[in-house]
Design an enzyme around this catalytic site. Sequence first.
Site, PDB file in Angstrom:
ATOM      1  N   TYR A  44       0.863  -1.168   0.157  1.00  0.00           N
ATOM      2  CA  TYR A  44       0.016   0.102  -0.045  1.00  0.00           C
ATOM      3  C   TYR A  44       0.792   1.201   0.084  1.00  0.00           C
ATOM      4  O   TYR A  44       2.095   1.225   0.130  1.00  0.00           O
ATOM      5  CB  TYR A  44      -0.978  -0.060   1.338  1.00  0.00           C
ATOM      6  N   LYS A 158       6.343  -1.805   1.967  1.00  0.00           N
ATOM      7  CA  LYS A 158       5.290  -1.393   2.483  1.00  0.00           C
ATOM      8  C   LYS A 158       4.107  -2.239   2.436  1.00  0.00           C
ATOM      9  O   LYS A 158       3.124  -2.145   1.578  1.00  0.00           O
ATOM     10  CB  LYS A 158       4.849   0.002   1.987  1.00  0.00           C
ATOM     11  N   GLU A 190      12.840   2.258  13.736  1.00  0.00           N
ATOM     12  CA  GLU A 190      11.673   3.189  13.422  1.00  0.00           C
ATOM     13  C   GLU A 190      10.552   3.066  14.521  1.00  0.00           C
ATOM     14  O   GLU A 190      10.823   2.480  15.417  1.00  0.00           O
ATOM     15  CB  GLU A 190      11.156   2.769  12.089  1.00  0.00           C
ATOM     16  N   LEU A 214      11.211   1.019   6.993  1.00  0.00           N
ATOM     17  CA  LEU A 214      10.430   1.466   5.728  1.00  0.00           C
ATOM     18  C   LEU A 214      11.289   2.738   5.278  1.00  0.00           C
ATOM     19  O   LEU A 214      11.440   3.537   6.249  1.00  0.00           O
ATOM     20  CB  LEU A 214       9.031   1.823   5.787  1.00  0.00           C
TER      21      LEU A 214
HETATM   22  C1  PLP Z   1       6.660   1.678   9.454  1.00  0.00           C
HETATM   23  C2  PLP Z   1       6.604   2.838   9.057  1.00  0.00           C
HETATM   24  N1  PLP Z   1       7.867   3.622   8.820  1.00  0.00           N
HETATM   25  C3  PLP Z   1       7.888   4.872   8.346  1.00  0.00           C
HETATM   26  C4  PLP Z   1       6.813   5.551   7.703  1.00  0.00           C
HETATM   27  C5  PLP Z   1       6.665   6.903   7.266  1.00  0.00           C
HETATM   28  O1  PLP Z   1       6.600   6.908   5.795  1.00  0.00           O
HETATM   29  P1  PLP Z   1       6.363   8.251   5.087  1.00  0.00           P
HETATM   30  O2  PLP Z   1       7.207   9.302   5.255  1.00  0.00           O
HETATM   31  O3  PLP Z   1       6.296   7.894   3.637  1.00  0.00           O
HETATM   32  O4  PLP Z   1       5.019   8.397   5.534  1.00  0.00           O
HETATM   33  C6  PLP Z   1       5.582   4.868   7.916  1.00  0.00           C
HETATM   34  C7  PLP Z   1       4.472   5.517   7.245  1.00  0.00           C
HETATM   35  O5  PLP Z   1       3.132   5.313   7.549  1.00  0.00           O
HETATM   36  C8  PLP Z   1       5.477   3.779   8.231  1.00  0.00           C
HETATM   37  O6  PLP Z   1       4.248   2.935   8.394  1.00  0.00           O
END
Ligand code: PLP
Length: 302
Positions: A44, A158, A190, A214
């Site tokens: 997603y 993702k 994270e 991620l």
């Molecule tokens: C596990 C995880 N890490 C990092 C992020 C940050 O990603 P982004 O900057 O693309 O929203 C998200 C976003 O939902 C996430 O689910």
Amino acid sequence: MADVTAEEEAQVFLSVAGSEAMTPLSQARIPVLDRGFIFGDGVYEVVPAYRRVPFRLNQHLARLSRSLNAIGIVNPYDIDGWKARIAQLIAGSANDDQLVYMQVTRGVAKRAHAFPLGIQPTVFMMTNPLVLPSAAQHAGGVVVVTAIDNRWLRCDIKSVSLLGNVLMAENAAANDATETVMFRDGFLTEASSSNVWVVKGGTLYAPPKDEKILEGIRYGLIAELAQRIGIALSVRKIAREEVESADELMLSSATKEILPVTIIDKKKVGDGKPGPVYRKLFAAYQEAKAESFAAGTQGNPR
Ligand SMILES: Cc1ncc(COP(=O)(O)O)c(C=O)c1O
């Protein structure tokens, strides 16, 4: 019958077995044998749109393509195909600032673990109002708790299989915290739905982009912004003690943008107030949004 809310009436996009339609959320249906439902077999994206202009859309579509490649699903649309469908969804919403959700699963098939042959991916997209953190959260910072990262080792995908992240988010909620910040083998990874940033002695630190995190779209953006405004960025493994003794901590995500953390595991971060690096990055982020809107582009901040 219960009253239908505006949210349920909102048009969503659904493509099942190659048959596409815009339909009210309340009437959108997928077969129960969809592999997203059965196995969590899908990926997603979540894209913010400011004043109806999707922000960093090219980067989001590139990450979607990487996630799909990683799990062997053929991307159902090319970039223009995605952009056209997203534009249609955004245009149909009453909101100016929106959060676009896009999901692709492997499709519908008799239940068996290995990839079935000859099926078409299921695509679902919806848009919701973009709800950003409050002024109070920016002024005072937010609270986080910590936990051992017990998720799988492909956090770079993702994936809609989010049970590990769901449990971490619930741990945060149960402790009246905004996020659970995770450590694997003593090093920062994270948070349940955010990337984490550490500041010490004026330098910004981020964990490496590898399979343990991620790569947030804001990860790349914040790296660009730091360079633009002259904040040194060091990408390397960050030990738990460094996080605990940081001058500043920040979270980033599509919905949080850049958010300061002022309490970690009931202890103050630095002096317990949002710091100067956060303030500069947050201002630069707002500028990048304004530039993206002014350019009407879906790409880079400049
Ligand atoms: C596990 C995880 N890490 C990092 C992020 C940050 O990603 P982004 O900057 O693309 O929203 C998200 C976003 O939902 C996430 O689910």
